[in-house]
Design a protein around this motif. Structure first.
Motif, PDB file in Angstrom:
ATOM      1  N   THR A   1      -4.027   4.410   0.160  1.00  0.00           N
ATOM      2  CA  THR A   1      -4.408   4.490  -1.245  1.00  0.00           C
ATOM      3  C   THR A   1      -5.310   5.689  -1.521  1.00  0.00           C
TER       4      THR A   1
ATOM      5  N   VAL B   1      -6.106  -5.236  -0.188  1.00  0.00           N
ATOM      6  CA  VAL B   1      -5.400  -4.324  -1.087  1.00  0.00           C
ATOM      7  C   VAL B   1      -6.391  -3.717  -2.076  1.00  0.00           C
TER       8      VAL B   1
ATOM      9  N   THR C   1      -7.759  -1.954  -5.362  1.00  0.00           N
ATOM     10  CA  THR C   1      -7.430  -1.790  -6.779  1.00  0.00           C
ATOM     11  C   THR C   1      -8.597  -1.144  -7.527  1.00  0.00           C
TER      12      THR C   1
ATOM     13  N   GLU D   1       0.898   5.483  -5.475  1.00  0.00           N
ATOM     14  CA  GLU D   1      -0.014   4.355  -5.349  1.00  0.00           C
ATOM     15  C   GLU D   1       0.576   3.086  -5.944  1.00  0.00           C
TER      16      GLU D   1
ATOM     17  N   LYS E   1       1.274  -0.452  -3.940  1.00  0.00           N
ATOM     18  CA  LYS E   1       0.745  -1.759  -4.325  1.00  0.00           C
ATOM     19  C   LYS E   1       1.826  -2.831  -4.253  1.00  0.00           C
TER      20      LYS E   1
ATOM     21  N   GLU F   1       2.588  -3.509  -0.480  1.00  0.00           N
ATOM     22  CA  GLU F   1       1.510  -4.221   0.208  1.00  0.00           C
ATOM     23  C   GLU F   1       1.379  -5.660  -0.275  1.00  0.00           C
TER      24      GLU F   1
ATOM     25  N   GLN G   1      -0.618  -2.788 -10.675  1.00  0.00           N
ATOM     26  CA  GLN G   1      -1.381  -3.676  -9.796  1.00  0.00           C
ATOM     27  C   GLN G   1      -1.170  -5.131 -10.197  1.00  0.00           C
TER      28      GLN G   1
END
Length: 271
Positions: free
Chosen positions: A23, A114, A116, A173, A177, A180, A244
């Protein structure tokens, strides 16, 4: 942004490299394009493990949430003193101890594996440093958090994010997301590259999310495959928040924990 924070960051005209992993690398790539295109100076971006040996920069900006990632620490230890700028969420991390200048985002240190909040906060700060007024973006981001998702998670098993310029990093990115958090097959490309092969995979269960493009016809071409198409209507950072949220929705639909994906840890620490 305070003057104290601004003073830690690269000055206009300096030759800069931005580095990260995962990320953080995507944010580094977005920042590099933004900085150079805004006239602040030549700016490159690399994975920390691929930093070109022997190439000299006035400053190297290392983005690392935990400050413990092995590749970042190895690189910082090799760089010339005086050049190392670290952006991290942990003031007590090893990366912070190797920094000549640093900014700590303690409020953005997340429990989730993860990332964010940390990446969006870092990029917002860097955009402000480059002279952007983010007041409208903040309003859009608040709506992206609170409003219903603009598309349904059901029926999507393949997603493609495309960008242009600095939003290629945002597309990368967003795709990460989904991989992942929800184990969804996802890809990312510069928009004009999407028709050079990857579009052949699109179909009725695909989502094509156009975050940035110099050609409006890409949306029409994607729709012709039967894919669901979203053309960004918000600032790319707000679009990333929506991505996200989609990743979390897809994970919950599959019975997965989006905060603790399989085989992943908060930081990659090598022996």
């Amino acid at each position: 942004m305070t003057a104290a924070i601004d003073a830690q960051l690269p000055r206009r005209g300096e030759r800069v490299a931005a580095v990260g992993c995962g990320t953080s690398l995507h944010m580094a790539r977005a920042y590099a394009v933004l900085r150079e295109s805004s006239g602040h100076g030549e700016t490159d971006a690399f994975p920390a493990s691929e930093f070109p040996a022997g190439r000299r920069y006035d400053r190297v900006v290392a983005i690392t949430r935990s400050g413990t990632t092995t590749e970042i620490l190895r690189l910082l230890a090799q760089l010339d003193p005086g050049s190392r700028v670290v952006l991290t969420a942990d003031a007590g991390s090893p990366a912070r101890s190797l920094a000549d200048a640093f900014v700590v985002f303690a409020f953005a240190d997340e429990r989730s594996v993860v990332q964010t909040r940390f990446p969006t906060s870092v990029l917002a700060m860097l955009r402000t440093h480059l002279g952007e007024d983010l007041a409208p973006v903040i309003g859009q981001a608040e709506r992206a958090i609170e409003d219903p998702l603009p598309l349904e998670a059901e029926g999507i098993d393949h997603a493609v994010f495309v960008g242009h310029g600095w939003t290629v990093g945002i597309a990368d990115e967003a795709a990460l997301k989904l991989r992942e958090a929800s184990q969804t097959y996802s890809e990312a490309y510069p928009a004009m590259e999407y028709r050079h092969g990857p579009i052949s995979l699109a179909g009725p269960r695909s989502l094509v999310w156009i975050i940035g493009s110099s050609d409006d016809a890409i949306a029409d071409d994607a729709r012709d495959t039967g894919a669901t198409v979203r053309v960004a209507s918000l600032d790319p950072l707000a679009e990333l928040i929506l991505a996200q949220r989609l990743a979390a929705a897809l994970a919950h639909a599959k019975g997965l924990d989006p905060d603790h994906p399989r085989r992943l840890t908060r930081s990659v620490v090598l022996s």
